[in-house]
Design a protein around this motif. Structure first.
Motif, mmCIF file in Angstrom:
data_model
loop_
_atom_site.group_PDB
_atom_site.id
_atom_site.type_symbol
_atom_site.label_atom_id
_atom_site.label_comp_id
_atom_site.label_asym_id
_atom_site.label_seq_id
_atom_site.Cartn_x
_atom_site.Cartn_y
_atom_site.Cartn_z
ATOM 1 N N ASN A 201 -5.324 5.745 -5.065
ATOM 2 C CA ASN A 201 -5.815 4.933 -4.116
ATOM 3 C C ASN A 201 -7.223 5.653 -3.660
ATOM 4 O O ASN A 201 -7.336 6.090 -2.802
ATOM 5 C CB ASN A 201 -4.891 4.850 -3.029
ATOM 6 N N VAL B 23 0.931 -1.307 -0.102
ATOM 7 C CA VAL B 23 0.137 -0.185 0.025
ATOM 8 C C VAL B 23 0.828 1.257 0.044
ATOM 9 O O VAL B 23 1.800 1.562 0.901
ATOM 10 C CB VAL B 23 -0.951 0.011 1.123
ATOM 11 N N VAL C 106 -6.097 -0.420 3.023
ATOM 12 C CA VAL C 106 -6.265 0.493 1.846
ATOM 13 C C VAL C 106 -5.163 1.780 2.254
ATOM 14 O O VAL C 106 -5.008 2.538 1.385
ATOM 15 C CB VAL C 106 -7.125 0.973 1.061
#
Length: 127
Positions: free
Chosen positions: A44, A35, A122
């Protein structure tokens, strides 16, 4: 209490909060491997929305939850970093992401909204 003593108390409380967060974080889920930091130009969208929602709910901002890392989101991240005595670069990296995660957990009565909303996967964190 004068301004200097008030500032010392504020700094001490922030340090304690970060220490507790790092200790509590040992049991939290860690971000998915790979990430990337979240900042200007980040693709993202899910991570950006997590940050925007967290700031709106727990930091009193009124960001559009649109998954776009624009000027207002960057400013909110910088203000958050300044408040928590983190390096101010306007980027959500592992330290900033971990502190956001801590803020959400502490302000939600211990419920793990961060995990149930998938934000842990995330947003980069150190936890």
């Amino acid at each position: 209490m004068n301004a200097v003593n008030g500032r010392r108390v504020s700094v001490a409380l922030s340090a304690v909060a970060l220490l507790v967060g790092s200790l509590l974080g040992a049991t939290a889920a860690q971000a998915e491997p790979g990430v990337a930091n979240i900042g200007t130009g980040s693709g993202n969208k899910a991570g950006i929305k997590c940050v925007q929602r967290a700031f709106n709910a727990y930091a009193g901002t009124k960001l559009a939850v649109d998954g776009v890392y624009g000027k207002n989101t960057k400013t909110a991240v910088g203000d958050f970093q300044r408040f928590w005595h983190l390096p101010v670069d306007g980027i959500v990296g592992p330290r900033t992401g971990g502190t956001i995660e801590f803020m959400v957990a502490q302000n939600n009565g211990g419920k793990d909204v961060w995990r149930s909303n998938g934000c842990w996967a995330v947003v980069p964190t150190t936890n």
